[in-house]
Design a protein around this motif. Structure first.
Motif, PDB file in Angstrom:
ATOM      1  N   CYS A   9       0.834  -1.207   0.000  1.00 50.48           N
ATOM      2  CA  CYS A   9       0.000   0.000   0.000  1.00 50.48           C
ATOM      3  C   CYS A   9       0.865   1.253   0.000  1.00 50.48           C
ATOM      4  O   CYS A   9       0.661   2.179  -0.794  1.00 50.48           O
ATOM      5  N   LYS A  10       1.863   1.279   0.886  1.00 53.12           N
ATOM      6  CA  LYS A  10       2.657   2.483   1.067  1.00 53.12           C
ATOM      7  C   LYS A  10       3.802   2.610   0.071  1.00 53.12           C
ATOM      8  O   LYS A  10       4.486   3.636   0.045  1.00 53.12           O
ATOM      9  N   GLU A  30       7.583   3.528 -18.230  1.00 55.61           N
ATOM     10  CA  GLU A  30       7.729   2.870 -16.935  1.00 55.61           C
ATOM     11  C   GLU A  30       7.230   3.785 -15.815  1.00 55.61           C
ATOM     12  O   GLU A  30       7.289   5.008 -15.918  1.00 55.61           O
ATOM     13  N   THR A  31       6.756   3.170 -14.736  1.00 59.11           N
ATOM     14  CA  THR A  31       6.211   3.924 -13.608  1.00 59.11           C
ATOM     15  C   THR A  31       7.329   4.368 -12.667  1.00 59.11           C
ATOM     16  O   THR A  31       8.228   3.581 -12.337  1.00 59.11           O
ATOM     17  N   LEU A  32       7.292   5.633 -12.252  1.00 63.44           N
ATOM     18  CA  LEU A  32       8.234   6.165 -11.268  1.00 63.44           C
ATOM     19  C   LEU A  32       7.528   6.257  -9.924  1.00 63.44           C
ATOM     20  O   LEU A  32       6.387   6.739  -9.851  1.00 63.44           O
ATOM     21  N   ARG A  33       8.205   5.828  -8.858  1.00 64.50           N
ATOM     22  CA  ARG A  33       7.629   5.887  -7.515  1.00 64.50           C
ATOM     23  C   ARG A  33       8.547   6.708  -6.612  1.00 64.50           C
ATOM     24  O   ARG A  33       9.709   6.370  -6.426  1.00 64.50           O
ATOM     25  N   VAL A  34       7.997   7.787  -6.070  1.00 67.67           N
ATOM     26  CA  VAL A  34       8.768   8.731  -5.260  1.00 67.67           C
ATOM     27  C   VAL A  34       8.107   8.874  -3.893  1.00 67.67           C
ATOM     28  O   VAL A  34       6.876   8.954  -3.802  1.00 67.67           O
ATOM     29  N   THR A  35       8.915   8.910  -2.848  1.00 68.35           N
ATOM     30  CA  THR A  35       8.427   9.155  -1.484  1.00 68.35           C
ATOM     31  C   THR A  35       8.986  10.478  -1.003  1.00 68.35           C
ATOM     32  O   THR A  35      10.198  10.708  -1.083  1.00 68.35           O
ATOM     33  N   LYS A  36       8.116  11.362  -0.502  1.00 66.40           N
ATOM     34  CA  LYS A  36       8.544  12.678  -0.021  1.00 66.40           C
ATOM     35  C   LYS A  36       8.158  12.846   1.445  1.00 66.40           C
ATOM     36  O   LYS A  36       7.092  12.400   1.880  1.00 66.40           O
ATOM     37  N   ASN A  37       9.021  13.539   2.212  1.00 61.47           N
ATOM     38  CA  ASN A  37       8.758  13.703   3.647  1.00 61.47           C
ATOM     39  C   ASN A  37       7.770  14.818   3.953  1.00 61.47           C
ATOM     40  O   ASN A  37       7.204  14.867   5.041  1.00 61.47           O
ATOM     41  N   LEU A  38       7.563  15.751   3.015  1.00 59.03           N
ATOM     42  CA  LEU A  38       6.649  16.869   3.214  1.00 59.03           C
ATOM     43  C   LEU A  38       5.443  16.747   2.289  1.00 59.03           C
ATOM     44  O   LEU A  38       5.423  15.905   1.394  1.00 59.03           O
ATOM     45  N   ARG A  39       4.473  17.614   2.509  1.00 54.54           N
ATOM     46  CA  ARG A  39       3.337  17.681   1.598  1.00 54.54           C
ATOM     47  C   ARG A  39       3.833  18.226   0.260  1.00 54.54           C
ATOM     48  O   ARG A  39       4.583  19.194   0.218  1.00 54.54           O
ATOM     49  N   VAL A  40       3.414  17.590  -0.840  1.00 53.95           N
ATOM     50  CA  VAL A  40       3.836  18.065  -2.152  1.00 53.95           C
ATOM     51  C   VAL A  40       3.238  19.449  -2.387  1.00 53.95           C
ATOM     52  O   VAL A  40       2.084  19.705  -2.078  1.00 53.95           O
ATOM     53  N   CYS A  41       4.056  20.381  -2.890  1.00 55.71           N
ATOM     54  CA  CYS A  41       3.571  21.751  -3.105  1.00 55.71           C
ATOM     55  C   CYS A  41       2.758  21.829  -4.397  1.00 55.71           C
ATOM     56  O   CYS A  41       2.817  20.936  -5.251  1.00 55.71           O
ATOM     57  N   LYS A  42       2.008  22.916  -4.540  1.00 52.56           N
ATOM     58  CA  LYS A  42       1.142  23.080  -5.712  1.00 52.56           C
ATOM     59  C   LYS A  42       1.942  23.096  -7.006  1.00 52.56           C
ATOM     60  O   LYS A  42       1.512  22.549  -8.022  1.00 52.56           O
ATOM     61  N   ASP A  80       3.384  11.553  -0.421  1.00 52.80           N
ATOM     62  CA  ASP A  80       3.847  12.655   0.421  1.00 52.80           C
ATOM     63  C   ASP A  80       3.430  12.408   1.857  1.00 52.80           C
ATOM     64  O   ASP A  80       3.003  11.308   2.217  1.00 52.80           O
ATOM     65  N   ARG A  81       3.546  13.426   2.689  1.00 54.43           N
ATOM     66  CA  ARG A  81       3.263  13.269   4.116  1.00 54.43           C
ATOM     67  C   ARG A  81       1.816  12.855   4.373  1.00 54.43           C
ATOM     68  O   ARG A  81       1.512  12.187   5.356  1.00 54.43           O
ATOM     69  N   CYS A 121      -4.184  13.829 -12.009  1.00 50.65           N
ATOM     70  CA  CYS A 121      -3.779  13.214 -10.739  1.00 50.65           C
ATOM     71  C   CYS A 121      -4.962  12.501 -10.119  1.00 50.65           C
ATOM     72  O   CYS A 121      -6.112  12.972 -10.200  1.00 50.65           O
ATOM     73  N   SER A 122      -4.683  11.386  -9.472  1.00 47.13           N
ATOM     74  CA  SER A 122      -5.738  10.587  -8.840  1.00 47.13           C
ATOM     75  C   SER A 122      -6.484  11.364  -7.758  1.00 47.13           C
ATOM     76  O   SER A 122      -7.617  11.046  -7.425  1.00 47.13           O
ATOM     77  N   CYS A 123      -5.843  12.405  -7.194  1.00 55.69           N
ATOM     78  CA  CYS A 123      -6.489  13.171  -6.121  1.00 55.69           C
ATOM     79  C   CYS A 123      -7.501  14.176  -6.664  1.00 55.69           C
ATOM     80  O   CYS A 123      -8.214  14.827  -5.886  1.00 55.69           O
ATOM     81  N   LYS A 124      -7.554  14.311  -8.007  1.00 57.44           N
ATOM     82  CA  LYS A 124      -8.462  15.280  -8.634  1.00 57.44           C
ATOM     83  C   LYS A 124      -8.224  16.692  -8.097  1.00 57.44           C
ATOM     84  O   LYS A 124      -9.162  17.482  -7.936  1.00 57.44           O
ATOM     85  N   ASP A 125      -6.951  16.976  -7.800  1.00 57.80           N
ATOM     86  CA  ASP A 125      -6.547  18.280  -7.245  1.00 57.80           C
ATOM     87  C   ASP A 125      -7.221  18.568  -5.908  1.00 57.80           C
ATOM     88  O   ASP A 125      -7.425  19.722  -5.527  1.00 57.80           O
ATOM     89  N   TYR A 126      -7.556  17.500  -5.182  1.00 57.85           N
ATOM     90  CA  TYR A 126      -8.243  17.635  -3.891  1.00 57.85           C
ATOM     91  C   TYR A 126      -7.349  17.015  -2.824  1.00 57.85           C
ATOM     92  O   TYR A 126      -7.422  15.834  -2.521  1.00 57.85           O
ATOM     93  N   TRP A 127      -6.420  17.832  -2.345  1.00 62.16           N
ATOM     94  CA  TRP A 127      -5.505  17.292  -1.333  1.00 62.16           C
ATOM     95  C   TRP A 127      -5.069  18.363  -0.374  1.00 62.16           C
ATOM     96  O   TRP A 127      -4.420  18.160   0.597  1.00 62.16           O
TER      97      TRP A 127
END
Length: 601
Positions: free
Chosen positions: A274-275, A550-562, A583-584, A595-601
């Motif tokens: 999942c993570k 190919e799919t890229l997978r990135v982990t970030k410690n903060l909330r992704v900025c706009k 992100d966080r 984006c899967s979040c539909k710009d709702y994050w």
């Protein structure tokens, strides 16, 4: 006579216990300690036993032995008052403790004073050289933070075994003394899988993931087999940094080696997938688990939540209630409410909050109120969110108010944002993100003097802005990037790729969004740092090392900025790849410019 009667298998239920007890009563053996021992053990230690029945049996025995008392100490090792009361009762009956008395008694100790009293009795009754008692004593002293006493007892052990050393390492690990724990680990004359796992776990719990992976590599080089405990710890490390390939390898090893996939290990594998952004694989593993404990359901529901799959999370929760033999707990409802918050399911969130209380009888905790505030605030219902905060039965913490503060910024309610921002900083004065958010709210409303005041507060309190970093795993190697950093061996090539990448998306409409950069910088200075945010560096490196598509997978410690969010959408379109950023707060899956979040994050 008693031995021949009990040569077979002991009782398996309380009904059998009572039948066998009645046989012993008829045969005049109900006062025989040996004859009664199996009944006593079942009542005390079996999941299907009855401890009160065991206590009644003890009261009927004219001459109970130390073995029977030790059995009760094991049963009561989480009930200090009962254990110590029974111990006192045993001594009053002139029974002496033996080598098996003190380990369970020490586990039941509830404070340092009781531990010292038991320590005195260990010496008094001649067990000062008994290694099992001393190992337990070291462990309990560490639990209460008494490092001096723990080390002093360890040094009295004439020949410390691997348990002694592992207990010492684990004790320092418990309190976050990682370097001292590692120094002791290096001194261990011999190590087993438990000791390796103790040290690896220490690194993982303290977010020192590279050292955890290095130690795991050393363990394998030294020929130590990975067991289910090490597997679970390393899967947690993979989860921490998004190391999917390593996680897949460990999962494969578990299957090939025939390691028992119990409920806990199964949940850890589901959580890892999942993570690490592999929701489909997580669900496949989840469906294949023979035993689904509550933690497995919670991990999968939480996985859907963080990926913005609110309706899937609710459907799985409904299935859990229909089919599973488990009862939802507070964590389950945190995940369900978070799923509603991340997907904008306001009415569903309201329903499940009421359902949690009225139907399941779960008392709302801070986290549940935080989810409700987040749910309403994200949806722009700021006054309703504020009302939830005001009507909470406890004082809101910084995370609850932080959710409201972020929404005030997004929805332009600067008056409420100023009020909440000041409260958040009072509660969490060391968190730089709180100051930056308040400063940006002031800047958005043109209050430049207040922006300067916020900067001054940070300087006076020594608060530094938390550096952003992003991690991407390539070819089994975890690569970490910090904003503006140039430590990577391919730094020059990566920065060239960033420039090319951003120039390519400018053609399709990219304009840097500087809203998340402190507003008192001039425009050119504000734009350049955005170019070198850590996720852009990680994405550029990923594009260098992978083929198109190919799919890229990135982990970030903060909330992704706009800005990075918008850039990632366009990069996915121009370069024809999927980009998954954790992100966080949640996952963002960028594909073909969306984006899967539909710009709702």
């Amino acid at each position: 006579m008693s031995s021949s009667i009990w040569a077979g298998v002991g009782p398996s239920s309380m009904a059998e216990v009572k039948q066998q007890h009645s046989v012993l009563l008829r045969r005049g053996l109900s006062s025989d300690n040996h004859a009664m021992s199996r009944i006593f053990t079942f009542c005390s230690l079996s999941n299907h036993g009855d401890i009160n029945y065991a206590l009644k049996l003890l009261a009927t025995l004219p001459n109970p032995d130390t073995f029977l008392y030790n059995t009760l100490f094991k049963a009561f090792n989480t009930s200090p008052s009962l254990s110590l009361s029974l111990y006192s009762h045993m001594l009053q009956r002139s029974l002496l403790p033996n080598a098996f008395t003190f380990p369970p008694l020490l586990k039941s100790s509830s404070n340092l004073h009781q531990t010292k009293q038991l320590h005195a009795h260990i010496i008094k009754f001649g067990f000062a050289s008994h290694i099992a008692a001393l190992n337990n004593l070291v462990h309990v002293y560490f639990l209460f933070g008494s490092f001096h006493d723990a080390r002093r007892v360890f040094h009295t052990i004439s020949h410390p075994d691997v348990v002694s050393w592992t207990t010492l390492v684990s004790g320092y690990s418990l309190w976050g003394h990682v370097d001292e724990a590692f120094r002791l680990f290096q001194l261990m004359p011999c190590k087993n899988s438990v000791s390796w796992n103790a040290m690896i776990s220490c690194f993982v719990k303290n977010n020192r993931f590279p050292e955890a992976f290095e130690l795991f590599r050393r363990m394998r080089e030294e020929g130590v087999e990975m067991d289910r405990f090490v597997a679970a710890t390393m899967l947690s490390a993979c989860t921490g940094v998004g190391a999917l390939e390593q996680g897949k390898w460990i999962h494969g090893y578990v299957e090939k080696a025939g390691i028992v996939l119990d409920s806990k290990l199964g949940a850890t594998i589901v959580d890892m997938y999942c993570k690490c952004g592999c929701l489909d694989e997580a669900f496949r593993v989840f469906c294949g688990l023979k035993v689904k404990g509550l933690s497995s359901w919670n991990c999968m529901i939480g996985g859907f939540a963080m990926h913005g799959k609110g309706k899937d999370a609710i459907s799985l929760f409904s299935l859990m209630e229909e089919e599973a033999m488990v009862v939802p707990d507070g964590i389950t409802f945190v995940n369900v409410l978070a799923a509603c918050a991340h997907s904008g399911l306001v009415e569903e969130g309201r329903y499940y909050f009421r359902y949690m209380v009225d139907v399941r009888g779960v008392e709302p905790a801070m986290e549940h109120y935080g989810c409700m505030v987040d749910l309403l605030a994200r949806a722009g219902r700021l006054e309703e969110a504020k009302k939830v905060v005001e009507e909470m039965p406890m004082s809101p913490d910084a995370s609850v108010l932080g959710a409201l503060l972020g929404a005030c910024r997004i929805h332009g309610n600067f008056e409420l944002g100023e009020e909440v921002g000041k409260r958040v900083i009072e509660l969490d004065p060391g968190n730089s993100g709180r100051y930056v958010m308040l400063g940006n709210i002031y800047a958005s409303s043109g209050k430049w003097e207040q922006v300067a005041s916020v900067r001054k507060w940070m300087d006076e309190r020594g608060v530094k802005k938390e550096p952003g970093f992003s991690i991407i795993e390539m070819e089994g190697v975890v690569n970490e990037f910090v904003a503006g950093g140039r430590d990577h061996p391919l730094a020059e090539t990566i920065y060239d790729k960033v420039y090319e990448m951003l120039e390519s998306i400018r053609v399709v409409g990219y304009v840097p969004d500087t809203d998340d950069v402190l507003h008192d910088l001039v425009e050119e200075e504000r734009e350049n740092p955005l170019f070198y945010h850590s996720e852009k560096l990680a994405i550029a490196y990923g594009l260098l090392k992978t083929k198109r598509g190919e799919t890229l997978r990135v982990t970030k410690n903060l909330r992704v900025c706009k800005d990075c969010h918008q850039a990632s959408k366009l990069i996915s379109k121009v370069y024809g790849c999927d980009i998954i950023i954790r992100d966080r707060n949640r996952f963002h899956q960028f594909s073909n410019g969306e984006c899967s979040c539909k710009d709702y994050w």
